[in-house]
Design a protein around this motif. Sequence first.
Motif, PDB file in Angstrom:
ATOM      1  N   LEU A 141      14.351   5.285 -10.482  1.00  0.00           N
ATOM      2  CA  LEU A 141      14.276   4.860 -11.885  1.00  0.00           C
ATOM      3  C   LEU A 141      15.367   3.831 -12.142  1.00  0.00           C
ATOM      4  CD1 LEU A 141      13.896   8.369 -13.596  1.00  0.00           C
ATOM      5  CD2 LEU A 141      12.137   6.592 -13.476  1.00  0.00           C
ATOM      6  N   PRO A 142      15.097   2.833 -12.991  1.00  0.00           N
ATOM      7  CA  PRO A 142      16.168   1.897 -13.331  1.00  0.00           C
ATOM      8  C   PRO A 142      17.343   2.660 -13.939  1.00  0.00           C
ATOM      9  CG  PRO A 142      14.070   1.229 -14.308  1.00  0.00           C
ATOM     10  CD  PRO A 142      13.841   2.551 -13.663  1.00  0.00           C
ATOM     11  N   GLU A 143      18.544   2.120 -13.742  1.00  0.00           N
ATOM     12  CA  GLU A 143      19.753   2.854 -14.154  1.00  0.00           C
ATOM     13  C   GLU A 143      19.714   3.299 -15.618  1.00  0.00           C
ATOM     14  OE1 GLU A 143      23.911   1.304 -13.482  1.00  0.00           O
ATOM     15  OE2 GLU A 143      23.088   1.545 -11.448  1.00  0.00           O
ATOM     16  N   ASP A 144      19.231   2.373 -16.479  1.00  0.00           N
ATOM     17  CA  ASP A 144      19.245   2.724 -17.906  1.00  0.00           C
ATOM     18  C   ASP A 144      18.247   3.819 -18.255  1.00  0.00           C
ATOM     19  OD1 ASP A 144      17.341   0.781 -17.191  1.00  0.00           O
ATOM     20  OD2 ASP A 144      17.053   0.195 -19.273  1.00  0.00           O
ATOM     21  N   LEU A 145      17.325   4.134 -17.330  1.00  0.00           N
ATOM     22  CA  LEU A 145      16.349   5.193 -17.624  1.00  0.00           C
ATOM     23  C   LEU A 145      16.752   6.535 -17.004  1.00  0.00           C
ATOM     24  CD1 LEU A 145      12.853   3.453 -17.191  1.00  0.00           C
ATOM     25  CD2 LEU A 145      14.177   3.794 -19.270  1.00  0.00           C
ATOM     26  N   GLN A 146      17.720   6.499 -16.050  1.00  0.00           N
ATOM     27  CA  GLN A 146      17.979   7.720 -15.275  1.00  0.00           C
ATOM     28  C   GLN A 146      18.383   8.911 -16.132  1.00  0.00           C
ATOM     29  OE1 GLN A 146      20.435   7.067 -11.827  1.00  0.00           O
ATOM     30  NE2 GLN A 146      18.953   5.653 -10.942  1.00  0.00           N
TER      31      GLN A 146
END
Length: 237
Positions: A141-146
């Motif tokens: 997952l992209p970092e901002d979604l983790q």
Amino acid sequence: MGAQVHYEKSVPSTQEVAHKLARDGAAEGTVIVADEQTKGKGRLGREWFSPPGTGLWFSLLLRPDIPPQQAPQLTLLTAVAVIEGIEEATGVKAEIKWPNDLLVQGRKIAGILTEMQSEPDRVQAVIVGVGINVNQEKSSLPEDLQSIATSLAIEKGTPFHRADVLTSVLKRYEYWYQHFLHEGFDRVRRRWEALAISFGQKITARTVQGAEYGTAKGITDDGVLILEKEDGEIKYI
Ligand code: BTN
């Protein structure tokens, strides 16, 4: 539901494909599913991260004989059908955050985007877009979604067949949609309320008009949120 399934390897957005098919006269129940979306659409003009191979990204074409102001009811119906379908296929229990976020322990597992083609007094087509995070690993997952997103595989520690999830969701959809068409919205609304986490809680409701803060009191038969503001004013959103 799903008598006609169009499978696409990669499209900008299954919503756009569904809109075009609807304009060209495609039948109710048509489903467009894509392995990848390069411009997946989320609510409020946001982008929906839809990489290949991991998620279930699909749009469903409906032609209910209802006035446009009833269309939000279908968003709530969709949330109920997706939650039940996910649980049937995987055992994962999600909850609803008004109006259309599906969460597991506070992390988003699925989203719903309802769009409409209509005349002033009648709906011509409702395009229900559903994105379900199925096999993403946390690290993919992209970092901002983790910290704010999850997937069925993360929750259960095992991957799932996306086709099985789709089949279960469409089965539950068929059930609830037929009920809605023949018996009305009331039981859908009660089921939705039983699965929703927000009632009685302070929430921020984000809409295209901006953000409203207050206590979520319930929903009306039109699927509209009743929000009580700090000063006691009641807003229907
Ligand atoms: C949200 O913001 O929560 C709604 C996300 C909806 C995503 C789905 S994926 C399939 C369909 N096609 C799109 O472009 N969006 C919806």
